[in-house]
Design a protein around this motif. Structure first.
Motif, PDB file in Angstrom:
ATOM      1  N   CYS A 221       6.651   5.872  -5.749  1.00  0.00           N
ATOM      2  CA  CYS A 221       6.703   5.318  -4.389  1.00  0.00           C
ATOM      3  C   CYS A 221       7.175   3.863  -4.431  1.00  0.00           C
ATOM      4  N   ARG A 223       5.815   1.165  -3.119  1.00  0.00           N
ATOM      5  CA  ARG A 223       4.688   0.211  -3.259  1.00  0.00           C
ATOM      6  C   ARG A 223       4.901  -1.058  -2.418  1.00  0.00           C
ATOM      7  N   LEU A 224       5.695  -0.908  -1.365  1.00  0.00           N
ATOM      8  CA  LEU A 224       5.961  -2.077  -0.520  1.00  0.00           C
ATOM      9  C   LEU A 224       4.836  -2.370   0.468  1.00  0.00           C
ATOM     10  N   LEU A 228       4.498  -5.535   3.199  1.00  0.00           N
ATOM     11  CA  LEU A 228       4.822  -5.412   4.625  1.00  0.00           C
ATOM     12  C   LEU A 228       3.604  -5.786   5.475  1.00  0.00           C
ATOM     13  N   LEU A 267      12.987   6.948   2.414  1.00  0.00           N
ATOM     14  CA  LEU A 267      12.341   5.637   2.524  1.00  0.00           C
ATOM     15  C   LEU A 267      12.636   5.031   3.898  1.00  0.00           C
ATOM     16  N   LEU A 271       9.934   3.806   6.766  1.00  0.00           N
ATOM     17  CA  LEU A 271       9.865   2.453   7.327  1.00  0.00           C
ATOM     18  C   LEU A 271       9.784   2.540   8.855  1.00  0.00           C
ATOM     19  N   HIS A 274       6.291   3.468   9.876  1.00  0.00           N
ATOM     20  CA  HIS A 274       5.426   2.277   9.862  1.00  0.00           C
ATOM     21  C   HIS A 274       5.299   1.740  11.291  1.00  0.00           C
ATOM     22  N   PHE A 277       3.808   4.190  14.010  1.00  0.00           N
ATOM     23  CA  PHE A 277       2.344   4.242  14.031  1.00  0.00           C
ATOM     24  C   PHE A 277       1.758   2.961  14.636  1.00  0.00           C
ATOM     25  N   ASN A 337      -1.711   7.317  -2.847  1.00  0.00           N
ATOM     26  CA  ASN A 337      -0.529   7.861  -2.176  1.00  0.00           C
ATOM     27  C   ASN A 337      -0.908   8.540  -0.871  1.00  0.00           C
ATOM     28  N   ALA A 342      -4.577  11.310   2.984  1.00  0.00           N
ATOM     29  CA  ALA A 342      -4.825  12.335   4.010  1.00  0.00           C
ATOM     30  C   ALA A 342      -5.937  13.271   3.547  1.00  0.00           C
ATOM     31  N   GLN A 345      -9.457  11.574   3.685  1.00  0.00           N
ATOM     32  CA  GLN A 345      -9.901  11.413   5.078  1.00  0.00           C
ATOM     33  C   GLN A 345     -10.259  12.771   5.679  1.00  0.00           C
ATOM     34  N   PHE A 367      -8.288  -0.290   0.958  1.00  0.00           N
ATOM     35  CA  PHE A 367      -6.826  -0.430   0.911  1.00  0.00           C
ATOM     36  C   PHE A 367      -6.421  -1.905   0.894  1.00  0.00           C
ATOM     37  N   TYR A 370      -4.199  -2.575   3.933  1.00  0.00           N
ATOM     38  CA  TYR A 370      -4.772  -2.213   5.241  1.00  0.00           C
ATOM     39  C   TYR A 370      -3.914  -2.747   6.394  1.00  0.00           C
ATOM     40  N   GLU A 371      -3.434  -1.836   7.176  1.00  0.00           N
ATOM     41  CA  GLU A 371      -2.596  -2.175   8.335  1.00  0.00           C
ATOM     42  C   GLU A 371      -3.213  -1.415   9.508  1.00  0.00           C
ATOM     43  N   ILE A 374      -1.327   1.362  11.401  1.00  0.00           N
ATOM     44  CA  ILE A 374      -1.040   2.629  10.715  1.00  0.00           C
ATOM     45  C   ILE A 374      -2.359   3.337  10.450  1.00  0.00           C
ATOM     46  N   VAL A 379      -5.991   7.874  10.468  1.00  0.00           N
ATOM     47  CA  VAL A 379      -7.367   8.364  10.286  1.00  0.00           C
ATOM     48  C   VAL A 379      -7.674   9.399  11.367  1.00  0.00           C
TER      49      VAL A 379
HETATM   50  C1  LIG Z   1      -5.814   8.051   6.354  1.00  0.00           C
HETATM   51  C2  LIG Z   1      -4.596   7.203   6.067  1.00  0.00           C
HETATM   52  C3  LIG Z   1      -4.662   5.821   6.172  1.00  0.00           C
HETATM   53  C4  LIG Z   1      -3.540   5.029   5.929  1.00  0.00           C
HETATM   54  N1  LIG Z   1      -3.671   3.669   6.028  1.00  0.00           N
HETATM   55  C5  LIG Z   1      -2.607   2.882   5.780  1.00  0.00           C
HETATM   56  C6  LIG Z   1      -2.728   1.466   5.861  1.00  0.00           C
HETATM   57  O1  LIG Z   1      -3.799   0.919   6.160  1.00  0.00           O
HETATM   58  N2  LIG Z   1      -1.636   0.711   5.571  1.00  0.00           N
HETATM   59  C7  LIG Z   1      -0.429   1.285   5.256  1.00  0.00           C
HETATM   60  O2  LIG Z   1       0.541   0.552   4.999  1.00  0.00           O
HETATM   61  N3  LIG Z   1      -0.293   2.616   5.202  1.00  0.00           N
HETATM   62  C8  LIG Z   1      -1.330   3.437   5.447  1.00  0.00           C
HETATM   63  N4  LIG Z   1      -1.180   4.804   5.370  1.00  0.00           N
HETATM   64  C9  LIG Z   1       0.173   5.385   5.199  1.00  0.00           C
HETATM   65  C10 LIG Z   1       0.679   5.611   3.762  1.00  0.00           C
HETATM   66  O3  LIG Z   1      -0.243   6.349   3.028  1.00  0.00           O
HETATM   67  C11 LIG Z   1       1.019   4.308   3.057  1.00  0.00           C
HETATM   68  O4  LIG Z   1       1.879   3.538   3.871  1.00  0.00           O
HETATM   69  C12 LIG Z   1       1.742   4.519   1.732  1.00  0.00           C
HETATM   70  O5  LIG Z   1       0.986   5.347   0.905  1.00  0.00           O
HETATM   71  C13 LIG Z   1       1.984   3.156   1.087  1.00  0.00           C
HETATM   72  O6  LIG Z   1       2.600   3.276  -0.163  1.00  0.00           O
HETATM   73  P1  LIG Z   1       4.137   2.861  -0.375  1.00  0.00           P
HETATM   74  O7  LIG Z   1       4.373   1.512   0.166  1.00  0.00           O
HETATM   75  O8  LIG Z   1       4.466   3.086  -1.791  1.00  0.00           O
HETATM   76  O9  LIG Z   1       4.845   3.940   0.558  1.00  0.00           O
HETATM   77  P2  LIG Z   1       6.306   4.535   0.557  1.00  0.00           P
HETATM   78  O10 LIG Z   1       6.190   6.013   0.519  1.00  0.00           O
HETATM   79  O11 LIG Z   1       7.167   3.927  -0.463  1.00  0.00           O
HETATM   80  O12 LIG Z   1       6.829   4.164   2.023  1.00  0.00           O
HETATM   81  C14 LIG Z   1       7.407   2.896   2.338  1.00  0.00           C
HETATM   82  C15 LIG Z   1       6.720   2.300   3.542  1.00  0.00           C
HETATM   83  O13 LIG Z   1       6.813   3.176   4.646  1.00  0.00           O
HETATM   84  C16 LIG Z   1       5.619   3.107   5.436  1.00  0.00           C
HETATM   85  N5  LIG Z   1       4.954   4.411   5.404  1.00  0.00           N
HETATM   86  C17 LIG Z   1       4.971   5.330   4.414  1.00  0.00           C
HETATM   87  N6  LIG Z   1       4.275   6.421   4.770  1.00  0.00           N
HETATM   88  C18 LIG Z   1       3.805   6.177   6.010  1.00  0.00           C
HETATM   89  C19 LIG Z   1       3.029   6.938   6.921  1.00  0.00           C
HETATM   90  N7  LIG Z   1       2.612   8.173   6.641  1.00  0.00           N
HETATM   91  N8  LIG Z   1       2.722   6.389   8.110  1.00  0.00           N
HETATM   92  C20 LIG Z   1       3.146   5.161   8.446  1.00  0.00           C
HETATM   93  N9  LIG Z   1       3.900   4.400   7.620  1.00  0.00           N
HETATM   94  C21 LIG Z   1       4.229   4.906   6.425  1.00  0.00           C
HETATM   95  C22 LIG Z   1       4.730   2.053   4.773  1.00  0.00           C
HETATM   96  O14 LIG Z   1       4.984   0.814   5.383  1.00  0.00           O
HETATM   97  C23 LIG Z   1       5.229   2.069   3.338  1.00  0.00           C
HETATM   98  O15 LIG Z   1       4.986   0.862   2.670  1.00  0.00           O
HETATM   99  C24 LIG Z   1      -2.295   5.635   5.593  1.00  0.00           C
HETATM  100  C25 LIG Z   1      -2.234   7.022   5.491  1.00  0.00           C
HETATM  101  C26 LIG Z   1      -3.365   7.801   5.724  1.00  0.00           C
HETATM  102  C27 LIG Z   1      -3.272   9.288   5.601  1.00  0.00           C
END
Ligand SMILES: Cc1cc2nc3c(=O)[nH]c(=O)nc-3n(C[C@H](O)[C@H](O)[C@H](O)COP(=O)(O)OP(=O)(O)OC[C@H]3O[C@@H](n4cnc5c(N)ncnc54)[C@H](O)[C@@H]3O)c2cc1C
Length: 510
Positions: A221, A223-224, A228, A267, A271, A274, A277, A337, A342, A345, A367, A370-371, A374, A379
Motif C-alpha cells: 500500500c 502508506r500515505l 494526508l 490509487l 484518493l 478520501h 468520505f 490495511n 473492516a 470493526q 490509528f 486517524y481522519e 473517513i 465505522v
Molecule cells: C473502520 C475503518 C476505519 C478507517 N479509518 C481511517 C482513518 O481514520 N484514516 C484514514 O486515512 N483511513 C481510514 N480508513 C480507510 C483505509 O483503511 C485507510 O485509508 C488505508 O488503509 C490507509 O493506508 P494507505 O495510505 O496505505 O492506503 P492506500 O490504499 O495506499 O490508499 C491511498 C489513500 O487513499 C485513501 N483511502 C484508501 N482507502 C480508503 C477508503 N476505504 N476510504 C477512504 N479513503 C481511503 C487514504 O487517504 C489513503 O491514504 C478506515 C477504514 C475502515 C474500514
C-alpha cells in the motif's frame, strides 16, 4: 497589525494557500489544544507523528525566513490575547473537517473573529465542499478542485518582529501509560514524498493483490494516510502527481511500466474516496455520534468503555487468532490495511454486538492516520448503520485462511500459537488440548452470526426503512457513474435502485 497563519492539519509550506495569502508581517502559529488531546479519539501515537511533522514544518518555515510560533491552550483565549497585544489584521487557515470538538472550536473562533472584526480566510485543501444537501455533481467538483494549480512556496514574507517560537513538547498533556506503539511510521514531508515516489516507482507493482492481506499490505500500500491526515503532503499535489504518472505510463509498453496502470488508477480512485468520505462528515458532523440511518440509531445500545468484550477485542484477546493478530499488530504499528480494519470493526459490531461508537473510538486512538471524516462513516458502514450499503459480516476464520494461509502473520503477532503447525493456528480451539496461554473464543461464531443477521434483518424490516435509506443516499451516496453522458436521469434511477437493493441485502463472508 499582523497576519496570523493558523496551521492546523496542514503542516507544510508547499501548496499552502493561507501562507501565500499573507500580506502584512506574519505570525505562523500552531496551537496545541490540551482539551482536544484529552478527547476519546486522541492518542500519543497521533501526537508523536504530529510532533515530528511540526518540527519538520518549523525547519521548512525557517528556510523562508519565518518562525513557527507554538503555544499551548485554548484557541480563542490565545487569539484574543494575541489580538490585544499585537492586533490581528487577518486570520488565515485551511478549512478543517475534524471531529465534533474541533467543529465546536472553529465555531467559537468564528464568533470571536466576528466580534473582534477580524476577517478569517479559510482556504480549501481537500475536495470537500462546506455542507452539501445533495451529492449531485460532487465528483466533478472534486476533479476541478484537484486540477487547480499548486500554490507556490511564498518568498519574501516578513515575520512579525520579536516572535518567540516556543517549545514543541514531548507530550501535549501528561500521558502516563505507554500506548504500545513500538514501530511508529516515520513522519515529515520528505518521508511522505519518498513513500509516494517509491510506490509509483515500483513498490506499488502488487498493490491490487497485496493490499488485502496484512502480511503484504504494509509494503504494497502507499502508506500515505498519516501524511494526508496531518497535511505534510497536499492532497492536490499527490493527485496531480499520480495523474501525471498515469498519463506517462499509458504511453509506455506494459512491460516498461514500473507499476501497472491499474495500480496507478486504483490509487487515484482511493484518493477520491478520501474526500468522498470526508464530505459525509462535513455535510453531517453528527455522524460522529449518530447513525446515518434513523432505524440504526434507534436500535443502538450503548457499550461501556470497560465492557469486557470491548476490552478483549481492543487488546487482541478474543480467542480468534487472526483477529487478535490484526489488533496486536495495529497496537504495535499504528496502521492496518483496509480489509482488516473492516473486519475488526465488523467483528466488534456484528459478532460481539458492541456499539460502533465505543469500538470506533478505540480504533481511532490506535490509528496514527486517524481522519474523523473517513473514520466515522467507515465505522458506520462496516457496522450496517448507513442503510445504503450492503452490510458485510466478515468471518475471521475465512479471512485467516484466505489472507494468512501459512499462519505466519498469526505466529508473528500471537506468539502463544507460534509453536503450532501452520494449519492449526487458525482455529486452536479445535485442538484436543488447546494452548493454555491463549484464550478460548469469547463468542460462539455460529450463534453470534445468527444473532447479527437477525438484528440486521429486523432493522431492514422497520417501517419507512426504504424512504430513510433514500434520504441518506441523496445526501451521502456515491454517484460514481452519475455523469453518464447519454442518460443522466437513467443513471440516477439505476443508482437509487442499487442503493435500495443494498438496503434489503446482507453479505455474509462465511
Ligand atoms: C473502520 C475503518 C476505519 C478507517 N479509518 C481511517 C482513518 O481514520 N484514516 C484514514 O486515512 N483511513 C481510514 N480508513 C480507510 C483505509 O483503511 C485507510 O485509508 C488505508 O488503509 C490507509 O493506508 P494507505 O495510505 O496505505 O492506503 P492506500 O490504499 O495506499 O490508499 C491511498 C489513500 O487513499 C485513501 N483511502 C484508501 N482507502 C480508503 C477508503 N476505504 N476510504 C477512504 N479513503 C481511503 C487514504 O487517504 C489513503 O491514504 C478506515 C477504514 C475502515 C474500514
Amino acid at each position: 497589525m499582523l497576519d496570523v497563519i493558523w496551521f492546523k492539519r496542514d503542516l507544510r509550506v508547499v501548496d499552502h494557500a493561507p501562507l501565500a495569502a499573507a500580506r502584512r508581517p506574519v505570525l505562523p502559529l500552531y496551537i496545541i489544544e490540551p482539551e482536544y488531546w484529552r478527547g476519546p479519539d486522541a492518542s500519543p501515537r497521533q501526537w508523536r507523528f504530529l510532533r515530528a511533522a511540526l518540527l519538520d514544518l518549523r525547519a521548512a518555515l525557517a528556510e523562508i525566513g519565518l518562525p513557527l510560533v507554538v503555544r499551548s491552550g485554548d484557541a480563542v483565549t490565545l487569539l484574543r490575547r494575541l489580538h490585544a497585544e499585537r492586533g490581528i489584521a487577518a486570520l488565515h487557515s485551511h478549512e478543517e473537517t475534524g471531529n465534533l470538538w474541533t467543529y465546536a472550536r472553529d465555531r467559537a473562533v468564528g464568533r470571536f473573529c466576528r466580534e473582534a472584526g477580524i476577517p478569517w480566510h479559510q482556504a480549501r485543501q481537500f475536495g470537500v465542499a462546506r455542507p452539501l444537501a445533495t451529492r449531485d455533481g460532487w465528483s466533478r467538483f472534486f476533479t476541478a478542485t484537484m486540477a487547480a494549480p499548486l500554490t507556490p512556496i511564498p518568498r519574501g514574507l516578513q515575520a512579525a518582529p520579536n516572535l518567540i517560537e516556543g517549545p514543541i513538547p514531548e507530550q501535549p498533556i501528561p500521558w502516563h501509560a505507554d500506548d504500545g506503539c513500538l514501530a511508529p511510521q516515520p513522519a515529515g514531508r520528505a518521508e511522505g514524498l519518498a513513500l509516494l515516489e517509491s510506490f509509483l516507482g515500483g513498490r506499488g507493482r502488487d498493490y491490487r493483490r497485496g493490499m488485502s492481506s496484512p502480511r503484504t499490505a504494509p509494503e504494497a500500500c502507499s502508506r500515505l494516510s498519516p501524511h494526508l491526515a496531518m497535511g505534510s503532503l497536499s492532497m492536490r499535489e499527490v493527485v496531480q502527481r499520480v495523474e501525471r504518472v498515469g498519463h506517462d505510463f499509458a504511453a509506455l509498453a506494459p512491460a516498461e511500466r514500473p507499476i501497472p496502470l491499474g495500480a496507478v488508477q486504483s490509487l487515484r480512485s482511493r484518493l477520491q474516496w478520501h474526500c468522498h468520505f470526508i464530505q459525509k462528515l462535513e455535510s453531517e458532523p453528527a455522524l460522529e455520534h449518530r447513525a446515518a440511518h434513523a432505524a440504526a440509531e434507534a436500535a443502538r445500545r450503548p457499550t461501556a468503555p470497560d465492557d469486557p468484550l470491548l476490552l478483549a477485542w481492543a487488546e487482541g484477546r478474543t480467542g480468534y487468532p487472526f483477529l487478535d493478530a490484526c489488533m496486536r499488530s495495529l497496537i504495535a504499528t499504528g496502521w492496518l490495511n483496509f480489509r482488516m480494519r473492516a473486519m475488526v470493526q465488523s467483528f466488534a459490531s456484528h459478532h460481539l454486538g458492541l456499539d460502533w461508537a465505543a469500538s470506533g473510538a478505540r480504533l481511532a486512538r490506535l490509528f496514527t492516520d486517524y481522519e474523523p471524516g473517513i473514520h466515522w462513516p467507515q465505522v458506520q458502514m462496516q457496522s450496517g448503520a448507513t442503510g445504503i450499503n450492503t452490510p458485510r459480516i466478515y468471518n475471521p476464520v475465512k479471512q485467516s485462511l484466505d489472507q494468512d494461509p501459512e499462519g505466519s502473520f498469526i505466529a508473528r503477532w500471537v506468539p502463544e500459537l507460534a509453536h503450532l503447525p501452520p494449519g492449526l493456528r487458525h482455529t486452536p480451539w479445535r485442538l484436543e488440548r488447546p494452548p493454555a496461554a491463549y484464550p478460548a473464543p469469547i463468542v460462539d461464531q455460529a450463534a453470534a452470526l445468527t444473532a447479527a443477521r437477525e438484528r440486521l434483518s429486523s432493522l431492514r424490516k422497520a417501517e419507512g426503512f426504504g424512504a430513510e435509506a433514500r434520504r441518506v443516499f441523496e445526501k451521502h451516496g456515491s454517484r460514481q457513474r452519475r455523469f453518464a453522458q447519454d442518460d443522466p436521469m437513467a443513471e440516477q434511477a439505476r443508482l437509487r435502485a442499487k442503493a435500495e437493493k443494498a438496503a434489503r441485502q446482507l453479505s455474509l463472508d462465511v
